[in-house]
Design a protein around this motif. Sequence first.
Motif, PDB file in Angstrom:
ATOM      1  N   PRO A 450       0.833  -1.198   0.000  1.00 30.55           N
ATOM      2  CA  PRO A 450       0.000   0.000   0.000  1.00 30.55           C
ATOM      3  C   PRO A 450       0.871   1.252   0.000  1.00 30.55           C
ATOM      4  O   PRO A 450       1.779   1.393   0.802  1.00 30.55           O
ATOM      5  CB  PRO A 450      -0.758  -0.122   1.327  1.00 30.55           C
ATOM      6  N   THR A 451       0.592   2.158  -0.914  1.00 32.54           N
ATOM      7  CA  THR A 451       1.266   3.470  -0.930  1.00 32.54           C
ATOM      8  C   THR A 451       0.205   4.547  -1.145  1.00 32.54           C
ATOM      9  O   THR A 451      -0.847   4.258  -1.727  1.00 32.54           O
ATOM     10  CB  THR A 451       2.286   3.586  -2.090  1.00 32.54           C
ATOM     11  N   VAL A 452       0.514   5.756  -0.704  1.00 33.99           N
ATOM     12  CA  VAL A 452      -0.434   6.849  -0.985  1.00 33.99           C
ATOM     13  C   VAL A 452      -0.416   7.176  -2.480  1.00 33.99           C
ATOM     14  O   VAL A 452      -1.382   7.717  -3.013  1.00 33.99           O
ATOM     15  CB  VAL A 452      -0.146   8.117  -0.132  1.00 33.99           C
ATOM     16  N   SER A 453       0.665   6.798  -3.175  1.00 34.10           N
ATOM     17  CA  SER A 453       0.754   7.047  -4.621  1.00 34.10           C
ATOM     18  C   SER A 453      -0.302   6.286  -5.409  1.00 34.10           C
ATOM     19  O   SER A 453      -0.645   6.661  -6.540  1.00 34.10           O
ATOM     20  CB  SER A 453       2.128   6.636  -5.154  1.00 34.10           C
ATOM     21  N   GLU A 454      -0.808   5.212  -4.821  1.00 37.31           N
ATOM     22  CA  GLU A 454      -1.879   4.471  -5.513  1.00 37.31           C
ATOM     23  C   GLU A 454      -3.068   5.370  -5.830  1.00 37.31           C
ATOM     24  O   GLU A 454      -3.839   5.078  -6.748  1.00 37.31           O
ATOM     25  CB  GLU A 454      -2.367   3.306  -4.645  1.00 37.31           C
ATOM     26  N   ALA A 455      -3.214   6.462  -5.076  1.00 34.69           N
ATOM     27  CA  ALA A 455      -4.320   7.393  -5.340  1.00 34.69           C
ATOM     28  C   ALA A 455      -4.173   8.021  -6.729  1.00 34.69           C
ATOM     29  O   ALA A 455      -5.171   8.298  -7.401  1.00 34.69           O
ATOM     30  CB  ALA A 455      -4.371   8.475  -4.263  1.00 34.69           C
ATOM     31  N   LEU A 456      -2.926   8.221  -7.175  1.00 34.64           N
ATOM     32  CA  LEU A 456      -2.693   8.750  -8.537  1.00 34.64           C
ATOM     33  C   LEU A 456      -3.103   7.700  -9.574  1.00 34.64           C
ATOM     34  O   LEU A 456      -3.738   7.997 -10.583  1.00 34.64           O
ATOM     35  CB  LEU A 456      -1.214   9.132  -8.704  1.00 34.64           C
ATOM     36  N   HIS A 457      -2.734   6.449  -9.313  1.00 36.60           N
ATOM     37  CA  HIS A 457      -3.088   5.329 -10.187  1.00 36.60           C
ATOM     38  C   HIS A 457      -4.602   5.252 -10.344  1.00 36.60           C
ATOM     39  O   HIS A 457      -5.137   5.205 -11.462  1.00 36.60           O
ATOM     40  CB  HIS A 457      -2.535   4.042  -9.540  1.00 36.60           C
ATOM     41  N   GLU A 458      -5.295   5.307  -9.195  1.00 41.14           N
ATOM     42  CA  GLU A 458      -6.758   5.165  -9.221  1.00 41.14           C
ATOM     43  C   GLU A 458      -7.424   6.390  -9.867  1.00 41.14           C
ATOM     44  O   GLU A 458      -8.411   6.250 -10.587  1.00 41.14           O
ATOM     45  CB  GLU A 458      -7.289   4.961  -7.802  1.00 41.14           C
ATOM     46  N   ALA A 459      -6.875   7.591  -9.610  1.00 38.34           N
ATOM     47  CA  ALA A 459      -7.463   8.799 -10.232  1.00 38.34           C
ATOM     48  C   ALA A 459      -7.300   8.727 -11.746  1.00 38.34           C
ATOM     49  O   ALA A 459      -8.203   9.109 -12.503  1.00 38.34           O
ATOM     50  CB  ALA A 459      -6.808  10.058  -9.673  1.00 38.34           C
ATOM     51  N   ALA A 460      -6.148   8.186 -12.207  1.00 39.39           N
ATOM     52  CA  ALA A 460      -5.925   8.039 -13.648  1.00 39.39           C
ATOM     53  C   ALA A 460      -6.894   6.996 -14.220  1.00 39.39           C
ATOM     54  O   ALA A 460      -7.467   7.187 -15.300  1.00 39.39           O
ATOM     55  CB  ALA A 460      -4.482   7.636 -13.920  1.00 39.39           C
ATOM     56  N   LEU A 461      -7.105   5.904 -13.488  1.00 36.60           N
ATOM     57  CA  LEU A 461      -8.081   4.900 -13.942  1.00 36.60           C
ATOM     58  C   LEU A 461      -9.487   5.507 -13.992  1.00 36.60           C
ATOM     59  O   LEU A 461     -10.266   5.243 -14.912  1.00 36.60           O
ATOM     60  CB  LEU A 461      -8.081   3.698 -12.985  1.00 36.60           C
ATOM     61  N   ALA A 462      -9.781   6.367 -12.998  1.00 42.70           N
ATOM     62  CA  ALA A 462     -11.119   6.972 -12.914  1.00 42.70           C
ATOM     63  C   ALA A 462     -11.415   7.877 -14.115  1.00 42.70           C
ATOM     64  O   ALA A 462     -12.578   8.102 -14.452  1.00 42.70           O
ATOM     65  CB  ALA A 462     -11.263   7.753 -11.616  1.00 42.70           C
ATOM     66  N   VAL A 463     -10.355   8.388 -14.763  1.00 44.17           N
ATOM     67  CA  VAL A 463     -10.557   9.235 -15.950  1.00 44.17           C
ATOM     68  C   VAL A 463     -11.388   8.483 -16.992  1.00 44.17           C
ATOM     69  O   VAL A 463     -12.255   9.055 -17.643  1.00 44.17           O
ATOM     70  CB  VAL A 463      -9.182   9.659 -16.543  1.00 44.17           C
ATOM     71  N   ASN A 464     -11.109   7.180 -17.140  1.00 44.22           N
ATOM     72  CA  ASN A 464     -11.876   6.374 -18.107  1.00 44.22           C
ATOM     73  C   ASN A 464     -12.865   5.441 -17.406  1.00 44.22           C
ATOM     74  O   ASN A 464     -13.198   4.378 -17.935  1.00 44.22           O
ATOM     75  CB  ASN A 464     -10.906   5.599 -19.012  1.00 44.22           C
ATOM     76  N   LYS A 465     -13.293   5.870 -16.222  1.00 44.71           N
ATOM     77  CA  LYS A 465     -14.300   5.129 -15.431  1.00 44.71           C
ATOM     78  C   LYS A 465     -13.887   3.681 -15.184  1.00 44.71           C
ATOM     79  O   LYS A 465     -14.696   2.756 -15.282  1.00 44.71           O
ATOM     80  CB  LYS A 465     -15.674   5.203 -16.118  1.00 44.71           C
ATOM     81  N   GLN A 466     -12.586   3.505 -14.874  1.00 47.93           N
ATOM     82  CA  GLN A 466     -12.102   2.140 -14.627  1.00 47.93           C
ATOM     83  C   GLN A 466     -11.504   1.966 -13.242  1.00 47.93           C
ATOM     84  O   GLN A 466     -10.771   0.999 -12.986  1.00 47.93           O
ATOM     85  CB  GLN A 466     -11.046   1.788 -15.687  1.00 47.93           C
ATOM     86  N   ALA A 467     -11.806   2.910 -12.344  1.00 48.28           N
ATOM     87  CA  ALA A 467     -11.226   2.797 -10.994  1.00 48.28           C
ATOM     88  C   ALA A 467     -11.742   1.525 -10.322  1.00 48.28           C
ATOM     89  O   ALA A 467     -12.875   1.101 -10.562  1.00 48.28           O
ATOM     90  CB  ALA A 467     -11.608   4.013 -10.173  1.00 48.28           C
TER      91      ALA A 467
END
Length: 472
Positions: A450-467
């Motif tokens: 677990p890292t707080v950086s995963e929030a960037l990964h998930e926000a990027a996935l959320a751009v294409n509704k894939q979070a």
Amino acid sequence: MEYDVIVIGGGPGGYVAAIKASQLGLKTACIEFDEDNQGKQRLGGTCLNVGCIPSKSLLDSSYKYHQISESFDEHGIKVSKPNYDLAKMMERKNEIVKKLTGGVSHLFSHNKVEAIHGKGKLLNQNEVEVTDLKGKKKKYQGKNIVLATGSRPINIPSVPWNGTTVVGSAGALEFTETPKNLGIIGAGVIGLELGSVWSRLGSEVSIFEAEKNLLPMLDTDMTRTIEREFKNQNLNIHLGCFVKGSKKYRKGINLEVEIDGKIEKKYFDKVIVAVGRRPFTDNLLDEGCGLTLDEKGFVPVDDYCQTNLDNVYAVGDLVRGPMLAHKAMEEGVMVAERIAGKKMEVNYDLVPSVIYTHPEIAWVGKTEKQLRDEGIDFKKGNFPFAASGRALAAGDAVGSVKVLADKETDQVLGVQIFGNSASEILQQGLIGMEFSASSEDFGLTMFSHPTVSEALHEAALAVNKQAIHIGN
Ligand code: FAD
Ligand code: NAD
């Protein structure tokens, strides 16, 4: 004495330009004179002496104290009422500054940069006059000259500095006692960072900001959360108000502030004026040198920091763009390389910004408003730290990561973060953006868990509704 490169100013823009030029085989001198330090030699400029480094030292010390006082209990850690020793905190800060400024002197010797102690003045495109502490003048010839004299805080006539009750940021890094009531004029970077320091140490802090919106360079969904959080932290930020006047008393000062059309009088032990900085060119340019300043006092330069004089360059706070140390350093490197015949350029579209409050605020690239103004269609993804396992484990889950990407190409065009370690997370977004990464690229990159950086990964996935870890 003739040099390939003469740099005037030993801050991040100047010292980096000088080191780089010397590394590239150019005979280089750096002229430095700090009037605010009675002319005593201190390399490193605003950043190392009275800016980035001392402020971050106090931010870290005060945050540690705040954590022990406020958040250890929630982790099940019992501590008796903590206290702090302000003199020791300041001593630690001063030691860090000494180490780093000494480091610059060492780097100068190591790289064979000649340090000249005196006030530099540009006489013409190949000549600089240096006045030493005793007033003795000497001329130096340079095939190329780099101006890097930085900036100074702006004073406002209604609340003039007096060095005791009314100070600028440098004075606010030197308080010998924690003010009971602290007024700050300007809710910009300095107001928020130094307001945080003194609030954590026990000051009642009131910040008066002329703009109606806090941090207008960010999107309002971000600033709404930021405002709410700062309110929780007892930073009383008054927006859209004007300080009309001030009256000094023996021990404090009264500010007359116009809030919602009404004049209110407020008493403070200390007031910090933090309303921005101006380029510093006092006595820098000889009348006949051929260089004129723009209407705001900046040295006009092109994209490569070249002035209207062929071999005279200017970098850092002295020229257009954000007043940031890393921007100054990049310009220093660019100028040295171009003098040495290389082709480097600075990517001004991707200059990162960080405000080192807690949580930190960090952003790069375009905001929604900028994209709309430029007619660029975009999509966006958000991920709140409240859904991040690592942020929750740390007990530090305020804020979110926001990613903006081009609707058609998916290229990431902007990242804004409010949260724990925002400065470090932003850097990952920035590296991707330098390589024109799409939000899909970020989504396909594996992030450690677990890292707080995963929030960037998930926000990027959320751009294409894939979070995965929030609803899309
Ligand atoms: P300066 O650092 O101002 O250096 C200019 C130098 O030139 C000085 O040493 C000065 O003495 C010298 N000089 C001036 N005139 C002459 C002359 N005629 N002859 C010889 N020498 C001369 N930026 C960040 O990126 N991150 C931060 O966290 C950050 N925190 C900050 C906190 C505070 C409180 C402040 C005030 C600033 C902060 N900044 C931060 C901004 C950063 O300090 C500046 O952007 C940076 O120092 C600019 O570098 P510079 O080389 O252009 O100018
Ligand atoms: P700033 O431009 O960040 O903020 C100044 C604020 O004062 C603005 O919000 C402005 O609207 C407000 N203001 C202006 N006149 C006013 C008035 N008369 N009354 C009330 N409010 C008024 O400037 P700053 O905080 O002084 O910082 C100066 C520079 O130093 C900035 O450009 C910043 O980039 C740099 N700096 C950077 C960092 C960092 O990178 N973390 C930290 C500190 C300073």
